[in-house]
Design an enzyme around this catalytic site. Sequence first.
Site, PDB file in Angstrom:
ATOM      1  N   LYS A 179     -52.067  -2.744   2.282  1.00  0.00           N
ATOM      2  CA  LYS A 179     -51.295  -3.503   1.298  1.00  0.00           C
ATOM      3  C   LYS A 179     -49.867  -2.964   1.279  1.00  0.00           C
ATOM      4  O   LYS A 179     -49.625  -1.861   0.797  1.00  0.00           O
ATOM      5  CB  LYS A 179     -51.874  -3.397  -0.105  1.00  0.00           C
ATOM      6  N   GLY A 230     -45.936   7.135  -2.092  1.00  0.00           N
ATOM      7  CA  GLY A 230     -45.248   6.554  -3.242  1.00  0.00           C
ATOM      8  C   GLY A 230     -45.072   7.569  -4.352  1.00  0.00           C
ATOM      9  O   GLY A 230     -45.028   8.778  -4.113  1.00  0.00           O
ATOM     10  N   SER A 231     -45.018   7.080  -5.572  1.00  0.00           N
ATOM     11  CA  SER A 231     -44.691   7.931  -6.715  1.00  0.00           C
ATOM     12  C   SER A 231     -45.866   8.805  -7.130  1.00  0.00           C
ATOM     13  O   SER A 231     -47.037   8.457  -6.918  1.00  0.00           O
ATOM     14  CB  SER A 231     -44.252   7.075  -7.904  1.00  0.00           C
ATOM     15  N   THR A 232     -45.541   9.935  -7.760  1.00  0.00           N
ATOM     16  CA  THR A 232     -46.582  10.841  -8.247  1.00  0.00           C
ATOM     17  C   THR A 232     -47.460  10.200  -9.315  1.00  0.00           C
ATOM     18  O   THR A 232     -48.692  10.332  -9.255  1.00  0.00           O
ATOM     19  CB  THR A 232     -45.940  12.138  -8.764  1.00  0.00           C
ATOM     20  N   THR A 234     -48.339   7.063  -9.713  1.00  0.00           N
ATOM     21  CA  THR A 234     -49.254   6.135  -9.061  1.00  0.00           C
ATOM     22  C   THR A 234     -50.300   6.896  -8.260  1.00  0.00           C
ATOM     23  O   THR A 234     -51.481   6.534  -8.243  1.00  0.00           O
ATOM     24  CB  THR A 234     -48.495   5.159  -8.156  1.00  0.00           C
ATOM     25  N   GLY A 235     -49.888   7.975  -7.585  1.00  0.00           N
ATOM     26  CA  GLY A 235     -50.826   8.791  -6.834  1.00  0.00           C
ATOM     27  C   GLY A 235     -51.915   9.367  -7.725  1.00  0.00           C
ATOM     28  O   GLY A 235     -53.100   9.409  -7.343  1.00  0.00           O
ATOM     29  N   GLU A 252     -49.028  11.228  -0.205  1.00  0.00           N
ATOM     30  CA  GLU A 252     -47.665  11.734   0.010  1.00  0.00           C
ATOM     31  C   GLU A 252     -46.814  11.166  -1.108  1.00  0.00           C
ATOM     32  O   GLU A 252     -46.463   9.989  -1.108  1.00  0.00           O
ATOM     33  CB  GLU A 252     -47.147  11.311   1.396  1.00  0.00           C
ATOM     34  N   CYS A 286     -38.251   9.942   1.162  1.00  0.00           N
ATOM     35  CA  CYS A 286     -39.014  10.927   0.386  1.00  0.00           C
ATOM     36  C   CYS A 286     -38.522  12.349   0.628  1.00  0.00           C
ATOM     37  O   CYS A 286     -38.396  13.139  -0.301  1.00  0.00           O
ATOM     38  CB  CYS A 286     -40.490  10.821   0.732  1.00  0.00           C
ATOM     39  N   GLU A 383     -35.905  12.926  -9.263  1.00  0.00           N
ATOM     40  CA  GLU A 383     -35.640  12.382  -7.927  1.00  0.00           C
ATOM     41  C   GLU A 383     -34.802  11.117  -8.036  1.00  0.00           C
ATOM     42  O   GLU A 383     -35.243  10.112  -8.602  1.00  0.00           O
ATOM     43  CB  GLU A 383     -36.955  12.089  -7.209  1.00  0.00           C
TER      44      GLU A 383
END
Length: 480
Positions: A179, A230-232, A234-235, A252, A286, A383
């Site tokens: 996706k 992606g973002s922390t 969301t991870g 990552e 990143c 960031e």
Amino acid sequence: MTRMSTMKAFNLIIDGESVSTTDYFDVINPADKSVIARCPKANVEQLNEAVSAAKTAFSAWSALTYSERRVKLMQLADAIEAQAETFITLLTKEQGKPINGFAGLGSGFELGGTLAWIRSTASMELTAETIQDNEEAHIAIHRKPIGVVGSITPWNYPLLIGIWHMIPALITGNTVVIKPSEMTPLTTLLFGEIAKDILPKGVVNVVAGAGDIGAAMSAHKDIDKIIFTGSTPTGKAIMKSAAENLKRLTLELGGNDAAIVLADADIKAIASKIFATSFINNGQTCAALKRLYVHETVHDQLCEAMTNIAVSMKTGNGINEDTDFGPLQNEKQLDIVKALAQDAKERGANFLCGGEVVDETGYFYPITLVNNIQDGARLVDEEQFGPILPIIKFSNIEDAIVSANRLAVGLGGSVWSTDITRAQDIASRLECGTVWINNHAMVQPDAPFGGVKDSGFGVAFGEAGLKEFTFIQTMQTAKS
């Protein structure tokens, strides 16, 4: 909105077929805010079909040898290269990066990296490791493919990061449902169109949509592994969802890479390299250099050298050949950069260049350098993921190391010095997954890359990256 006749039609790729949908969403060109295409929006039922196709295809695909899978992946690379111009133009239109750009680090660079990573990764192979072979027993460690891999990719390198996810999964015998970000789905869908005519049906499936599809993938009982960039936040959400069926994960996540420039650094030699690795992809990388700690004795010299480079750069529409940097990819990211800049101004920071939006036809922000700023400012602690760099002066190296390590993230870092031994000693003390000496943000297919702390876990690239897509089967054969 009615689909424009000049727009290319894009479809989902499910079980080797192009699949249309009844629901679409607009894909925006960040350089002029125009609609460049309407993207098919998958629903959960179509996701289930894609996962079922991948699960069915796994048995035959995993039964092939590395050599047999390698032939198909090399054919895939050749087919993508044959459409290089189409991919490069589409990348610029959906992501914003210039065709060429500063130092040649634009869409052509991403396409070149895509081809290099496919061919290099497809050339790798995991073989059995014998740990005992005597009169009692033969014991070997075998690496087996996991099953269906779900890939969720971001909008900064939509094609390249998709390749980073898919090719190691495929060469080790897994099947894939990917996706792409809803901001930049088009190059991935084009990839899927090419892949469906080369790979067996169901081996690669492409579904486009928003966060609900990603969330459904994370919780899906028949997806055996998720790889996410992606973002922390969301991870962390993915990790919670994945717990339901003990899904394997490679995450990552966000970074805020610190670089430390020592007093003995050769400023003339490194200024352009620091500039390039700070602003690669307009800072939307990143592992870009995002916090620059500079010893007080060379601080002013480096600031002047980098400012001279910055003011010579042209920010504009990436389709134009003379553009060095394009827009931010989306309005939300532009707003983040503007908010961080405003906080810095309110704290009394000094803007060496940039800092003001001068072109509102797209999501443009000029290359911006900021000094007279300290830890605690939002621009330092958060960031930015954009073309604005804080430069922090230090006098004591121990303080600089503490500053570099003080945040919750740990993706990359670097040390810049003419004393390599000392630089390596300092680098070894940085809490990050990759550390560079006199360079930054440089990755390659055979060198493992990944983060620590809130920057995630698991690695990409090289043999270590391949192993992320396998499980260990220990085979013991008794001899007596």
